[in-house]
Design an enzyme around this catalytic site. Structure first.
Site, short mmCIF file in Angstrom:
data_model
loop_
_atom_site.label_atom_id
_atom_site.label_comp_id
_atom_site.label_asym_id
_atom_site.label_seq_id
_atom_site.Cartn_x
_atom_site.Cartn_y
_atom_site.Cartn_z
N ARG A 187 0.84 -1.20 0.00
CA ARG A 187 0.00 0.00 0.00
C ARG A 187 0.87 1.25 0.00
NH1 ARG A 187 -2.98 3.03 3.92
NH2 ARG A 187 -1.81 1.99 5.56
N ASN A 200 7.87 0.86 0.72
CA ASN A 200 8.01 -0.34 -0.10
C ASN A 200 8.90 -0.16 -1.33
OD1 ASN A 200 6.27 -2.18 1.42
ND2 ASN A 200 4.62 -0.81 0.82
N SER A 260 -4.67 -7.36 6.08
CA SER A 260 -4.04 -8.12 4.99
C SER A 260 -5.00 -9.17 4.46
CB SER A 260 -2.76 -8.78 5.49
OG SER A 260 -1.80 -7.83 5.89
N ARG A 263 18.16 -20.27 35.71
CA ARG A 263 18.26 -19.74 34.36
C ARG A 263 19.11 -20.67 33.50
NH1 ARG A 263 17.29 -14.11 33.70
NH2 ARG A 263 18.86 -14.07 32.05
#
Length: 429
Positions: free
Chosen positions: A38, A48, A108, A187
């Protein structure tokens, strides 16, 4: 190491051997690639088609899609004339989307559904994000096989991340954060943890039935395709651009050509080595200037056994004199060309048994278009006309006479280094 063996593909968690089967050999359904572009990008205007590493952003994914040979058609859906022009220049068909699916609020999925209504021949659709410039042909080849060979309804790209996630605490809340995907008291080391798979937004394969009947891009019998982290580049804000540019120069797909065999570079003096200005001395003599960085760029190429040939039309005495002087100083041959340089350069290629894919070409104007299209690597300055920009494979950041030859020389040498590295990996494989 080959591209297939260097990656992993998974189907419901199981690794599948990679193949290089063509689409036609495995499935007769019409497979289309669709890039949504677009014109109203809020973060970066006309993002784009903004130039990234010498190529319009959308050009990176279109080149990978077309060169994969897996699509019966490759499309760009847009509402903007300039995007349409660039898309067609890069070989795509264009779907002019309606105003109803061109709003800021349009999804989309709505745009893709409109495209499928107007193109009933499409059976499988690959939605490729224009903002994923490190896409390679082998990515879409391997992902499509999960549908055409293994029977999945949808496949999307993911990347493995090793991020420890913590719960957000809203400002002013008395709540305490807590770990979401780890035991904080134990961790794990990175090498002891597989990490998590995250969508990277590069592409989404879906069947027509899934999209039109169920309104889904991901669903049915669904799988994912894992891309290595170096190929996962997503551009959302302007600060990402220089980072993405460096990544693309290293990991992007530059086409089917073999830059490592570039042995000769043609360079126009006018518009590339010069900036179009004529300087007059006190005595009335005309002069042109040349950037010292460009001279250094020529010498860089010569050190790597790339011959540089300077081109001049020979009509302008000042330019002709400048070309001859540069030829003497750098050891470059000077060739005079006419209105169609492509007609005059065959005699230069023939003695060395060179073809156009062995050549790099730097031009700056419309007469150079044929050569820019034919050359294995080609470039123009940033101030070149649109026709030349659309024909070249690399658009420089700088304008003519401001270091563009040095910039293109570095690009050529980077591609040669990448090719040599790949050849070494392949020989080990």
């Amino acid at each position: 190491m080959s591209s297939v063996s260097s990656r992993k593909r998974f189907v419901d968690g199981d690794q599948v051997a990679g193949g290089k089967m063509s689409k036609a050999a495995s499935d007769k359904r019409h497979v289309a690639a669709l890039v949504l572009a677009r014109g109203g990008s809020k973060g970066i205007p006309l993002k784009n088609i903004k130039t990234l590493a010498g190529v319009p952003l959308i050009g990176w994914v279109l080149r990978a899609a077309l060169d994969s040979d897996m699509f019966d058609s490759v499309w760009v859906s847009t509402d903007h004339d300039k995007i349409e022009q660039v898309a067609r220049a890069w070989g795509a068909e264009v779907h002019r989307r309606s105003p109803e699916v061109s709003r800021d609020s349009s999804s989309s999925l709505e745009t893709i559904q409109e495209f499928l209504r107007l193109n009933p021949q499409v059976d499988i659709l690959c939605h490729i994000q224009a903002t994923s410039p490190c896409l390679h042909p082998f990515h879409v080849k391997e992902a499509l096989e999960l549908i055409t060979v293994h029977g999945f309804d949808s496949v999307f790209s993911v990347v493995r991340r090793h991020h420890f996630r913590w719960q957000e605490v809203k400002k002013g809340s008395a709540d305490l954060t807590k770990a979401l995907n780890l035991d904080a008291a134990n961790r794990p080391r990175r090498q002891d943890w597989d990490g998590e798979l995250c969508e990277n937004g590069s592409f989404y394969f879906s069947t027509r039935k899934l999209i039109t009947e169920k309104g889904l891009l991901q669903g049915g019998k669904v799988s994912y395709y894992e891309m290595l982290p170096e190929y996962s580049v997503d551009i959302d804000v302007d600060i990402d651009w220089p980072v993405a540019e460096q990544r693309v120069l290293r990991y992007g797909y530059f086409g089917r050509g073999t830059p490592e065999v570039v042995r000769l570079m043609f360079c126009n003096v006018s518009g590339c080595l010069t900036d179009g200005k004529i300087y007059l001395s006190a005595a009335g003599e005309e002069m042109m200037s040349v950037n010292s960085r460009d001279i250094a760029g020529i010498r860089l190429l010569q050190k790597e056994d790339v011959e540089v040939v300077l081109l001049t039309n020979g009509e302008d005495l000042v330019e002709r004199t400048l070309a001859d002087t540069l030829g003497e100083r750098t050891g470059c041959r000077v060739v005079r060309v006419g209105a169609r340089p492509v007609d005059d350069l065959a005699s230069v290629l023939e003695p060395g048994k060179l073809v156009w894919k062995d050549v790099a070409y730097m031009g700056s104007d419309v007469p150079d278009v044929d050569c820019l299209n034919l050359a294995g690597l080609s470039a123009v300055p940033s101030d070149a006309p649109v026709a030349a920009v659309n024909a070249c494979k690399y658009t420089c950041h700088a304008a003519g006479g401001h270091g563009v030859v040095r910039e293109f020389a570095e690009h050529i040498l980077l591609q040669k280094a990448k090719a040599k590295s790949q050849m070494r990996r392949d020989s080990v494989e």
